[in-house]
Design an enzyme around this catalytic site. Structure first.
Site: not given
Ligand code: A2P
Length: 211
Positions: A64, A66, A142
């Protein structure tokens, strides 16, 4: 916890359809395999140990992109984003994401997503805030494809912003190799970026993840 305390998701984003997830994973595997065989890469290995890149990076679940990380409402700006009428009207809609580059660092491997103007309407204003450089909105977009042991997926966006900040700073990087997939550039400190000759079109649904 009472329902009203968990009414916001962990994050909003575009979720790739399963057929294209397969394709993206295969392309990324191909990329890692080829990277592993290049002389240029062997001389600038991303880790001290001789490791197989495909084992070095652990997959991270459904692919995905985000848009807004809400952390169930605890993240700054989460409520505003969730209540945005544009976001509301596009929730559940289908989009076509354009994957224009693949990148690898000692921490993460990911795909850069180039957003259209319509897609940018779903992009939060604060996404690029963590970078010292002033990069245009959408720069961080990304898909995390894998993380090294002990690295959280949030690092992928940070790694991408770092490479884009170097580019903006006029650092063109070291052209390393013309690959079948595109041209590979080295940015130092184990950072590699492959600009795809043919962007990958990835159908995706704008939705949310509660975990
Ligand atoms: P990304 O979008 O780079 O893949 P987690 O499993 O660590 O809780 O994260 C769930 C999703 O949210 C993942 O896709 C992760 O990164 C994104 N994510 C986690 N923390 C943040 C943050 N502080 N800012 C932006 N995206 C985040």
């Amino acid at each position: 916890a009472p329902l009203e305390e968990v009414d916001l998701p962990l994050f909003f984003g575009w979720f790739l359809l399963s057929s294209v997830q397969e394709k993206v994973r295969c392309t990324s595997m191909d990329f890692l395999k080829t990277l592993d065989t290049l002389e240029a890469f062997k001389n600038r290995r991303i880790s001290e140990n001789e490791v197989d890149l495909e084992q070095y990076f652990k997959p991270t679940g459904a692919l995905h992109c985000t848009t807004k990380f809400c952390n169930y409402g605890k993240a700054e700006g989460a409520k505003e984003y969730a209540e945005n009428p544009v976001r509301n009207s596009l929730y559940g809609s289908a989009f076509e994401l354009s994957l224009t580059a693949l990148f690898v660092t000692p921490r993460t491997v990911g795909a850069r997503v180039s957003l259209t103007d319509e897609q940018l309407k779903l992009w939060p204003a604060d996404a690029e805030q963590s970078s010292a450089a002033s990069l245009p909105p959408g720069s961080r977009a990304h898909i995390t494809l894998g993380c090294a042991e002990g690295v959280e997926p949030v690092q992928t966006g940070v790694d991408l912003l770092e490479i884009l900040a170097l580019q903006q700073d006029g650092q063109q990087g070291e052209p390393a190799e013309e690959m079948e997939l595109g041209s590979l550039t080295y940015y130092g400190e184990g950072r590699w970026l492959l600009n795809l000759r043919e962007p990958i079109g990835a159908p995706a649904c704008f939705s949310s993840f509660y975990g």
